[in-house]
Design a protein around this motif. Structure first.
Motif, PDB file in Angstrom:
ATOM      1  N   MET A  88      41.324 -25.906 -18.116  1.00  0.00           N
ATOM      2  CA  MET A  88      41.389 -25.463 -16.732  1.00  0.00           C
ATOM      3  C   MET A  88      40.302 -24.187 -16.696  1.00  0.00           C
ATOM      4  SD  MET A  88      44.562 -23.568 -14.611  1.00  0.00           S
ATOM      5  CE  MET A  88      45.597 -24.911 -14.913  1.00  0.00           C
ATOM      6  N   PHE A  89      40.694 -23.255 -17.335  1.00  0.00           N
ATOM      7  CA  PHE A  89      39.569 -22.224 -17.162  1.00  0.00           C
ATOM      8  C   PHE A  89      38.974 -21.615 -18.830  1.00  0.00           C
ATOM      9  CE2 PHE A  89      42.961 -20.385 -14.379  1.00  0.00           C
ATOM     10  CZ  PHE A  89      42.362 -20.864 -13.159  1.00  0.00           C
ATOM     11  N   SER A  90      37.704 -21.617 -18.783  1.00  0.00           N
ATOM     12  CA  SER A  90      36.972 -21.520 -19.774  1.00  0.00           C
ATOM     13  C   SER A  90      36.300 -20.151 -19.836  1.00  0.00           C
ATOM     14  CB  SER A  90      35.970 -22.568 -20.149  1.00  0.00           C
ATOM     15  OG  SER A  90      35.010 -22.719 -19.491  1.00  0.00           O
ATOM     16  N   SER A  91      36.458 -19.449 -18.516  1.00  0.00           N
ATOM     17  CA  SER A  91      35.852 -18.224 -18.429  1.00  0.00           C
ATOM     18  C   SER A  91      36.270 -17.082 -19.196  1.00  0.00           C
ATOM     19  CB  SER A  91      35.846 -17.951 -16.945  1.00  0.00           C
ATOM     20  OG  SER A  91      34.889 -18.961 -16.300  1.00  0.00           O
ATOM     21  N   SER A  92      35.695 -16.023 -19.526  1.00  0.00           N
ATOM     22  CA  SER A  92      36.154 -14.626 -19.717  1.00  0.00           C
ATOM     23  C   SER A  92      35.545 -13.689 -18.955  1.00  0.00           C
ATOM     24  CB  SER A  92      35.895 -14.487 -21.329  1.00  0.00           C
ATOM     25  OG  SER A  92      34.632 -14.019 -21.543  1.00  0.00           O
ATOM     26  N   VAL A  93      35.634 -12.465 -18.882  1.00  0.00           N
ATOM     27  CA  VAL A  93      35.008 -11.349 -18.215  1.00  0.00           C
ATOM     28  C   VAL A  93      33.483 -11.512 -18.765  1.00  0.00           C
ATOM     29  CG1 VAL A  93      37.113 -10.022 -17.799  1.00  0.00           C
ATOM     30  CG2 VAL A  93      35.880  -9.607 -19.659  1.00  0.00           C
ATOM     31  N   TYR A  94      33.281 -11.797 -19.983  1.00  0.00           N
ATOM     32  CA  TYR A  94      31.876 -11.827 -20.354  1.00  0.00           C
ATOM     33  C   TYR A  94      30.881 -12.748 -20.054  1.00  0.00           C
ATOM     34  CZ  TYR A  94      33.652  -8.066 -23.356  1.00  0.00           C
ATOM     35  OH  TYR A  94      34.367  -7.106 -23.719  1.00  0.00           O
ATOM     36  N   ASN A  95      31.603 -13.834 -19.330  1.00  0.00           N
ATOM     37  CA  ASN A  95      30.791 -14.823 -18.466  1.00  0.00           C
ATOM     38  C   ASN A  95      30.352 -14.397 -16.988  1.00  0.00           C
ATOM     39  OD1 ASN A  95      33.097 -17.009 -19.810  1.00  0.00           O
ATOM     40  ND2 ASN A  95      31.165 -17.438 -20.178  1.00  0.00           N
ATOM     41  N   CYS A  96      30.904 -13.052 -16.664  1.00  0.00           N
ATOM     42  CA  CYS A  96      30.684 -12.573 -15.247  1.00  0.00           C
ATOM     43  C   CYS A  96      29.506 -11.624 -15.553  1.00  0.00           C
ATOM     44  CB  CYS A  96      31.774 -11.954 -14.677  1.00  0.00           C
ATOM     45  SG  CYS A  96      33.287 -13.276 -14.452  1.00  0.00           S
ATOM     46  N   ASN A  97      28.403 -11.798 -15.163  1.00  0.00           N
ATOM     47  CA  ASN A  97      27.201 -11.006 -15.382  1.00  0.00           C
ATOM     48  C   ASN A  97      26.614 -10.486 -14.060  1.00  0.00           C
ATOM     49  OD1 ASN A  97      27.356 -11.463 -18.264  1.00  0.00           O
ATOM     50  ND2 ASN A  97      26.565 -13.731 -17.755  1.00  0.00           N
ATOM     51  N   VAL A  98      25.998  -9.298 -14.410  1.00  0.00           N
ATOM     52  CA  VAL A  98      25.115  -8.799 -13.268  1.00  0.00           C
ATOM     53  C   VAL A  98      23.818  -9.516 -13.275  1.00  0.00           C
ATOM     54  CG1 VAL A  98      24.011  -6.838 -12.620  1.00  0.00           C
ATOM     55  CG2 VAL A  98      26.258  -6.447 -13.508  1.00  0.00           C
ATOM     56  N   ILE A  99      23.320  -9.873 -12.157  1.00  0.00           N
ATOM     57  CA  ILE A  99      22.099 -10.749 -12.018  1.00  0.00           C
ATOM     58  C   ILE A  99      21.322  -9.711 -11.186  1.00  0.00           C
ATOM     59  CG2 ILE A  99      20.963 -12.721 -10.960  1.00  0.00           C
ATOM     60  CD1 ILE A  99      23.506 -14.163 -11.610  1.00  0.00           C
ATOM     61  N   ASP A 100      19.957  -9.559 -11.741  1.00  0.00           N
ATOM     62  CA  ASP A 100      18.844  -8.659 -11.082  1.00  0.00           C
ATOM     63  C   ASP A 100      18.278  -9.989  -9.922  1.00  0.00           C
ATOM     64  OD1 ASP A 100      19.081  -6.237 -12.114  1.00  0.00           O
ATOM     65  OD2 ASP A 100      17.805  -6.888 -13.919  1.00  0.00           O
ATOM     66  N   LEU A 101      18.397  -9.652  -8.644  1.00  0.00           N
ATOM     67  CA  LEU A 101      17.771 -10.461  -7.719  1.00  0.00           C
ATOM     68  C   LEU A 101      16.162 -10.096  -7.251  1.00  0.00           C
ATOM     69  CD1 LEU A 101      21.012 -10.569  -5.597  1.00  0.00           C
ATOM     70  CD2 LEU A 101      20.376 -12.276  -6.982  1.00  0.00           C
ATOM     71  N   PRO A 102      15.664 -11.243  -6.800  1.00  0.00           N
ATOM     72  CA  PRO A 102      14.130 -11.053  -6.404  1.00  0.00           C
ATOM     73  C   PRO A 102      14.106  -9.562  -5.412  1.00  0.00           C
ATOM     74  CG  PRO A 102      14.768 -13.253  -6.308  1.00  0.00           C
ATOM     75  CD  PRO A 102      15.883 -12.535  -6.315  1.00  0.00           C
ATOM     76  N   LYS A 103      13.186  -8.770  -5.518  1.00  0.00           N
ATOM     77  CA  LYS A 103      12.834  -7.660  -4.696  1.00  0.00           C
ATOM     78  C   LYS A 103      11.416  -7.929  -4.335  1.00  0.00           C
ATOM     79  CE  LYS A 103      13.367  -2.978  -4.075  1.00  0.00           C
ATOM     80  NZ  LYS A 103      13.343  -1.470  -5.033  1.00  0.00           N
ATOM     81  N   ILE A 104      11.225  -8.013  -2.909  1.00  0.00           N
ATOM     82  CA  ILE A 104       9.801  -7.987  -2.491  1.00  0.00           C
ATOM     83  C   ILE A 104       9.607  -6.565  -1.567  1.00  0.00           C
ATOM     84  CG2 ILE A 104       8.215  -8.916  -1.062  1.00  0.00           C
ATOM     85  CD1 ILE A 104       9.738 -11.609  -1.385  1.00  0.00           C
ATOM     86  N   HIS A 105       8.509  -5.701  -2.240  1.00  0.00           N
ATOM     87  CA  HIS A 105       8.524  -4.501  -1.722  1.00  0.00           C
ATOM     88  C   HIS A 105       7.431  -4.585  -0.539  1.00  0.00           C
ATOM     89  CE1 HIS A 105       8.418  -0.215  -1.231  1.00  0.00           C
ATOM     90  NE2 HIS A 105       7.267  -0.119  -1.401  1.00  0.00           N
ATOM     91  N   ASN A 106       7.692  -3.952   0.351  1.00  0.00           N
ATOM     92  CA  ASN A 106       6.865  -3.765   1.630  1.00  0.00           C
ATOM     93  C   ASN A 106       6.764  -2.426   2.048  1.00  0.00           C
ATOM     94  OD1 ASN A 106       5.905  -4.003   4.450  1.00  0.00           O
ATOM     95  ND2 ASN A 106       5.485  -5.906   3.793  1.00  0.00           N
ATOM     96  N   ARG A 107       5.711  -1.928   2.751  1.00  0.00           N
ATOM     97  CA  ARG A 107       5.747  -0.578   3.434  1.00  0.00           C
ATOM     98  C   ARG A 107       6.934  -0.290   4.183  1.00  0.00           C
ATOM     99  NH1 ARG A 107      -0.066  -0.495   4.677  1.00  0.00           N
ATOM    100  NH2 ARG A 107       0.662  -0.925   6.501  1.00  0.00           N
ATOM    101  N   SER A 108       7.156  -1.498   5.150  1.00  0.00           N
ATOM    102  CA  SER A 108       8.073  -1.641   6.087  1.00  0.00           C
ATOM    103  C   SER A 108       9.307  -1.577   5.763  1.00  0.00           C
ATOM    104  CB  SER A 108       7.427  -2.303   7.259  1.00  0.00           C
ATOM    105  OG  SER A 108       7.286  -3.719   6.837  1.00  0.00           O
ATOM    106  N   GLY A 109       9.641  -2.138   4.580  1.00  0.00           N
ATOM    107  CA  GLY A 109      11.050  -2.111   3.943  1.00  0.00           C
ATOM    108  C   GLY A 109      10.901  -3.333   2.886  1.00  0.00           C
ATOM    109  N   ASN A 110      12.032  -3.401   2.142  1.00  0.00           N
ATOM    110  CA  ASN A 110      12.248  -4.470   1.181  1.00  0.00           C
ATOM    111  C   ASN A 110      12.935  -5.562   1.597  1.00  0.00           C
ATOM    112  OD1 ASN A 110      10.909  -2.753  -0.747  1.00  0.00           O
ATOM    113  ND2 ASN A 110      13.074  -1.647  -0.880  1.00  0.00           N
ATOM    114  N   ILE A 111      12.694  -6.879   0.833  1.00  0.00           N
ATOM    115  CA  ILE A 111      13.544  -7.839   1.104  1.00  0.00           C
ATOM    116  C   ILE A 111      13.940  -8.664  -0.010  1.00  0.00           C
ATOM    117  CG2 ILE A 111      11.497  -9.458   1.511  1.00  0.00           C
ATOM    118  CD1 ILE A 111      13.128 -11.048   3.444  1.00  0.00           C
TER     119      ILE A 111
END
Length: 143
Positions: free
Chosen positions: A1-24
């Motif tokens: 049923m479940f094969s997950s552990s708390v170690y399968n739950c990871n922090v993911i760095d998402l893309p960040k596009i920097h702009n003088r008028s703000g980030n996206i």
């Protein structure tokens, strides 16, 4: 049923596009995160001292993002617990199926963005912690 552990739950760095008028931060399902996005929602105006979550899912994957402010996520796989603090809008926490989550310590004005792998389905929720532990114990017993 479940094969997950708390170690399968990871922090993911998402893309960040920097702009003088703000980030996206664009997020593409199956490219930036390991599932197709079928539902997006957000939580806000959470009163001080309140908690959210308090459930697990059978099949649903989620990515949690602190779009504004901060909060802590307590992850529980029935054997171990792990707390992850989220406070940047270009970082997400991947939560896999079979993980109990409690969301606590919301800062004033916090906004929690959730990207989900499935449409809402009430039958996918495990809302009682004792039931969750029972399901984990049966799985561990049967191998």
């Amino acid at each position: 049923m479940f094969s997950s552990s708390v170690y399968n739950c990871n922090v993911i760095d998402l893309p960040k596009i920097h702009n003088r008028s703000g980030n996206i931060t664009p997020i593409h399902g199956e490219l930036d995160i390991p599932f197709d996005i079928k539902r997006v929602y957000y939580l806000y105006d959470i009163p001080g001292g309140e908690s959210r979550g308090g459930h697990a899912h059978y099949r649903l994957y989620q990515l949690l993002v602190a779009a504004s402010g901060s909060f802590d996520v307590i992850l529980d796989d029935g054997r171990m617990r792990k707390t992850v603090s989220l406070n940047r809008p270009n970082v997400g926490l991947l939560i896999t199926p079979g993980i109990w989550r409690d969301l606590v310590n919301f800062s004033s004005g916090a906004v929690l963005l959730v990207l989900a792998s499935e449409l809402y389905n009430a039958d996918d929720y495990i809302r009682d912690y004792e039931t969750f532990l029972s399901l984990i114990a049966k799985q561990n017993y049967s191998g």
